[in-house]
Design a protein around this motif. Structure first.
Motif, PDB file in Angstrom:
ATOM      1  N   SER A   1     -11.366  -2.746  -4.946  1.00 59.22           N
ATOM      2  CA  SER A   1     -11.914  -1.407  -5.136  1.00 59.22           C
ATOM      3  C   SER A   1     -10.934  -0.404  -4.516  1.00 59.22           C
ATOM      4  O   SER A   1     -10.035  -0.795  -3.761  1.00 59.22           O
ATOM      5  CB  SER A   1     -13.273  -1.301  -4.451  1.00 59.22           C
ATOM      6  N   LYS A   2     -11.139   0.881  -4.821  1.00 58.07           N
ATOM      7  CA  LYS A   2     -10.232   1.916  -4.281  1.00 58.07           C
ATOM      8  C   LYS A   2     -10.196   1.892  -2.748  1.00 58.07           C
ATOM      9  O   LYS A   2      -9.139   2.025  -2.143  1.00 58.07           O
ATOM     10  CB  LYS A   2     -10.683   3.293  -4.769  1.00 58.07           C
ATOM     11  N   GLN A   3     -11.373   1.695  -2.141  1.00 56.97           N
ATOM     12  CA  GLN A   3     -11.441   1.689  -0.663  1.00 56.97           C
ATOM     13  C   GLN A   3     -10.680   0.503  -0.077  1.00 56.97           C
ATOM     14  O   GLN A   3     -10.214   0.548   1.053  1.00 56.97           O
ATOM     15  CB  GLN A   3     -12.897   1.595  -0.161  1.00 56.97           C
ATOM     16  N   GLN A   4     -10.563  -0.567  -0.858  1.00 53.77           N
ATOM     17  CA  GLN A   4      -9.911  -1.774  -0.327  1.00 53.77           C
ATOM     18  C   GLN A   4      -8.398  -1.623  -0.178  1.00 53.77           C
ATOM     19  O   GLN A   4      -7.778  -2.442   0.487  1.00 53.77           O
ATOM     20  CB  GLN A   4     -10.228  -2.984  -1.210  1.00 53.77           C
ATOM     21  N   ARG A   5      -7.804  -0.572  -0.823  1.00 55.37           N
ATOM     22  CA  ARG A   5      -6.352  -0.425  -0.655  1.00 55.37           C
ATOM     23  C   ARG A   5      -6.025  -0.255   0.823  1.00 55.37           C
ATOM     24  O   ARG A   5      -5.078  -0.843   1.337  1.00 55.37           O
ATOM     25  CB  ARG A   5      -5.818   0.759  -1.452  1.00 55.37           C
ATOM     26  N   ARG A   6      -6.811   0.560   1.511  1.00 57.76           N
ATOM     27  CA  ARG A   6      -6.561   0.768   2.948  1.00 57.76           C
ATOM     28  C   ARG A   6      -6.996  -0.422   3.777  1.00 57.76           C
ATOM     29  O   ARG A   6      -6.303  -0.868   4.682  1.00 57.76           O
ATOM     30  CB  ARG A   6      -7.297   2.019   3.425  1.00 57.76           C
ATOM     31  N   ALA A   7      -8.142  -0.978   3.424  1.00 59.93           N
ATOM     32  CA  ALA A   7      -8.733  -2.004   4.285  1.00 59.93           C
ATOM     33  C   ALA A   7      -8.145  -3.396   4.075  1.00 59.93           C
ATOM     34  O   ALA A   7      -7.984  -4.163   5.021  1.00 59.93           O
ATOM     35  CB  ALA A   7     -10.245  -2.035   4.066  1.00 59.93           C
ATOM     36  N   ASP A   8      -7.843  -3.743   2.811  1.00 64.02           N
ATOM     37  CA  ASP A   8      -7.564  -5.159   2.512  1.00 64.02           C
ATOM     38  C   ASP A   8      -6.245  -5.460   1.807  1.00 64.02           C
ATOM     39  O   ASP A   8      -5.776  -6.598   1.850  1.00 64.02           O
ATOM     40  CB  ASP A   8      -8.688  -5.730   1.609  1.00 64.02           C
TER      41      ASP A   8
ATOM     42  N   SER B   1       0.821  -1.213   0.000  1.00 64.01           N
ATOM     43  CA  SER B   1       0.000   0.000   0.000  1.00 64.01           C
ATOM     44  C   SER B   1       0.857   1.266   0.000  1.00 64.01           C
ATOM     45  O   SER B   1       0.348   2.356  -0.238  1.00 64.01           O
ATOM     46  CB  SER B   1      -0.957   0.001   1.196  1.00 64.01           C
TER      47      SER B   1
END
Ligand code: MGP
Length: 218
Positions: free
Chosen positions: A119-126, A84
């Motif tokens: 998805s874009k949000q998954q970069r932080r979460a997953d 990330s």
């Protein structure tokens, strides 16, 4: 009184040089094991790709390091940047030693990949969690009898959508591919309603638009 002394003498353990030798040998082995590294089933190579448009795709690919023990895996993992934190356009690839992380390698030529698109949000979460779990699936040979089909895994850090994929050697090995896909999806904790696809490298390399058809789904 005399009887008791005689009994004690006969039940005390007589010296046994063979047994002492054997115990010393066991202690020696235990001592060696305490500082011996734990071997992995395979030797692995970690590669890094940095997108420099002045060079060819292959010239942008660099071998970072190889390892074949649990301890050296963690030493390398702890030494490098989290995915990330990489710049967009970069990749990490972890492949079995002797297999280059490209479609052209003999072990990949007829192969394909289970592809996870984030998805874009998954970069932080997953993203980092998924990649770590992918690495553990590989070095831990988590696909049982079908682990031999695994060539490696790739993470693409991209502005449009990050991707993680497990590459296998033959897109016709249906049993191996479906087993690997099922286990991999479970290990990542991908919800069952989310469908992941397996695509051949031949289709990916010759695709004319942004989507490649799935040969299998899990
Ligand atoms: P990519 O890096 O796998 O995905 O492929 P990206 O950047 O998300 O692009 P997209 O096309 O999937 O949307 C980008 C490009 O890198 C490909 O179109 C090829 O030109 C090149 N490339 C990627 N791979 C994995 C290979 C490979 O194995 N061999 C060669 N020769 N080129 C490759």
């Amino acid at each position: 009184m005399k009887m008791a002394t005689a009994l004690v003498m006969t039940t005390s353990v007589p010296p046994n040089p063979e047994k002492d030798k054997c115990e010393a040998a066991i202690q020696k082995v235990l001592k060696i094991e305490s500082y011996m590294k734990h071997p992995l089933q395979n030797k692995w190579a970690l590669w890094f790709f940095k997108n420099d448009k002045s060079k060819t795709w292959q010239a942008n690919l660099r071998l970072i390091s190889k390892f074949d023990t649990v301890e050296d895996f963690w030493a390398l993992y702890n030494h490098i940047q989290l995915s990330s934190n990489l710049m967009c356009g970069c990749d990490y690839s972890l492949f079995k030693d002797g297999i280059e992380p490209m479609w052209e390698d003999d072990r990949n030529r007829r192969g394909g990949r289970w592809l996870i698109t984030l998805s874009k949000q998954q970069r932080r979460a997953d993203l980092d969690r998924f990649w770590m779990e992918t690495l553990l699936c590989l070095v831990g040979e988590s696909f049982n009898d079908f682990s031999d089909d695994v060539c490696g895994a790739v993470i693409n850090v991209r502005a449009k959508a990050d991707k993680i994929a497990v590459w296998t050697t033959d897109y016709e090995n249906k049993e191996a591919i479906t087993h690997i896909g099922r286990v991999y999806k479970e290990r990542l904790g991908v919800p069952s309603k989310v469908i992941i696809g397996y695509q051949s490298h031949a289709d990916t390399a010759t695709k004319s638009n942004s989507s490649t058809k799935n040969k299998f789904v899990a």
